[in-house]
Design a protein around this motif. Structure first.
Motif, PDB file in Angstrom:
ATOM      1  N   ALA A  21       0.836  -1.201   0.000  1.00  0.00           N
ATOM      2  CA  ALA A  21       0.000   0.000   0.000  1.00  0.00           C
ATOM      3  C   ALA A  21       0.875   1.258   0.000  1.00  0.00           C
ATOM      4  O   ALA A  21       0.650   2.185  -0.789  1.00  0.00           O
ATOM      5  N   VAL A  22       1.859   1.291   0.873  1.00  0.00           N
ATOM      6  CA  VAL A  22       2.749   2.455   0.954  1.00  0.00           C
ATOM      7  C   VAL A  22       3.515   2.633  -0.353  1.00  0.00           C
ATOM      8  O   VAL A  22       3.752   3.766  -0.804  1.00  0.00           O
ATOM      9  N   SER A  23       3.875   1.540  -1.010  1.00  0.00           N
ATOM     10  CA  SER A  23       4.648   1.626  -2.257  1.00  0.00           C
ATOM     11  C   SER A  23       3.868   2.303  -3.380  1.00  0.00           C
ATOM     12  O   SER A  23       4.473   2.813  -4.332  1.00  0.00           O
ATOM     13  N   ILE A  24       2.526   2.313  -3.289  1.00  0.00           N
ATOM     14  CA  ILE A  24       1.713   2.986  -4.313  1.00  0.00           C
ATOM     15  C   ILE A  24       1.090   4.269  -3.762  1.00  0.00           C
ATOM     16  O   ILE A  24       0.143   4.802  -4.326  1.00  0.00           O
ATOM     17  N   ASN A  25       1.619   4.725  -2.634  1.00  0.00           N
ATOM     18  CA  ASN A  25       1.162   5.973  -1.995  1.00  0.00           C
ATOM     19  C   ASN A  25      -0.287   5.902  -1.519  1.00  0.00           C
ATOM     20  O   ASN A  25      -0.988   6.919  -1.473  1.00  0.00           O
ATOM     21  N   ALA A  26      -0.712   4.699  -1.164  1.00  0.00           N
ATOM     22  CA  ALA A  26      -2.040   4.517  -0.574  1.00  0.00           C
ATOM     23  C   ALA A  26      -1.921   4.556   0.946  1.00  0.00           C
ATOM     24  O   ALA A  26      -0.850   4.308   1.506  1.00  0.00           O
ATOM     25  N   ASN A  27      -3.038   4.867   1.618  1.00  0.00           N
ATOM     26  CA  ASN A  27      -3.032   4.910   3.087  1.00  0.00           C
ATOM     27  C   ASN A  27      -4.111   4.012   3.698  1.00  0.00           C
ATOM     28  O   ASN A  27      -4.466   4.143   4.863  1.00  0.00           O
TER      29      ASN A  27
END
Length: 279
Positions: A21-27
């Motif tokens: 999730a963090v790798s695609i800038n999701a939270n």
């Protein structure tokens, strides 16, 4: 801040999903609690859970959603289906407490051969037998398209389900944009009207999150088939307007694109974040 993520695989554990999730800038993110078409489930790893909690806190990941497998159909009158649904929901809700405060999404499913009222009562019975007063997890009813003998495709039906819940404060709703579109709700050209009706019949306070999906099919088709974001009948502009509606501020949005990759999700998370006008 826009809370947005996508559906990820749980095969490698919670920490792995959080890092994806963090790798695609999701939270945030959504995942199946077990095989989407079966009851098999892996034993939880205490270290993975502890590492996930620390990582999620550090990176601002919140409002994560566990999705019950498709074979869970609380509306279904068959005894074998009822037993399976109760077993999976009870197990899942117990396991989800290892990471407090998650959502648990359940599709009402199909109800062959019974009336609408009986199907709704079946859903209420399953929820009432598995939800406990002490759990931190909020169980969400997923909106359905109305394909075949599905129940839960109208706001009236969902309102009746909620009225039959013994622990109503533990239950909410997830609105799937492609499903409500297929059920006939015009979220593209009359979003205000759709949200007004939802608020009148159910209450927007019950709307906890949304599946942000485009649709291959026409409005009212009763067929829930997802299209890549911006390539379907709803379109990016209408979906972006949903994320920017002030009445939906603070909700989590989950992308469920067909045959998608992290590259696709990263692109579309960025598109929605760029179009977001809130704070």
């Amino acid at each position: 801040m826009l809370t947005i993520g996508c559906h990820l695989s749980k095969r490698e554990g919670y920490l792995f999903m959080a890092k994806e999730a963090v790798s695609i800038n999701a939270n945030t993110f959504q995942y199946f609690t077990r095989n989407p078409r079966g009851g098999a489930v892996k034993k939880l790893d205490p270290k993975d859970i502890a590492d996930y909690k620390a990582y999620a806190a550090e990176h601002g990941i919140s409002q994560v959603c566990g999705y019950a497998p498709y074979d869970v159909e609380p509306a279904n009158p068959e005894m074998s289906k009822k037993d399976f649904t109760l077993m999976v929901m009870s197990e899942d809700l117990a396991r989800l407490e290892d990471i407090p405060g998650q959502y648990y999404l359940v599709r009402p499913g199909s109800a062959p051969g019974v009336s609408e009222d009986e199907a709704i009562q079946n859903v209420c019975d399953a929820f009432n037998k598995t939800i406990t007063a002490t759990q931190s997890t909020k169980v969400l009813i997923d909106t359905m398209s109305g394909e075949g003998e599905q129940i839960g495709c109208t706001f009236d039906q969902i309102a009746k389900m909620l009225k039959g819940m013994d622990l109503a404060d533990k239950v909410g709703v997830c609105m799937d944009t492609a499903a409500v579109w297929a059920a006939g709700y015009d979220i593209k050209d009359d979003l205000d009207g759709v949200l007004d009706e939802f608020d009148q019949k159910i209450g927007l306070d019950k709307l906890c999150c949304l599946h942000l999906n485009d649709s291959k099919e026409a409005k009212g088709s009763r067929v829930d088939r997802h299209a890549p974001i911006g390539e379907g009948q709803i379109g990016f502009e209408a979906l972006s307007a949903i994320t920017n509606d002030l009445r939906l501020a603070g909700r989590a949005f989950y992308l469920e694109e067909p045959h998608s990759t992290l590259v696709t999700y990263e692109r579309d998370v960025a598109r929605f974040q760029k179009a977001y006008t809130g704070k």
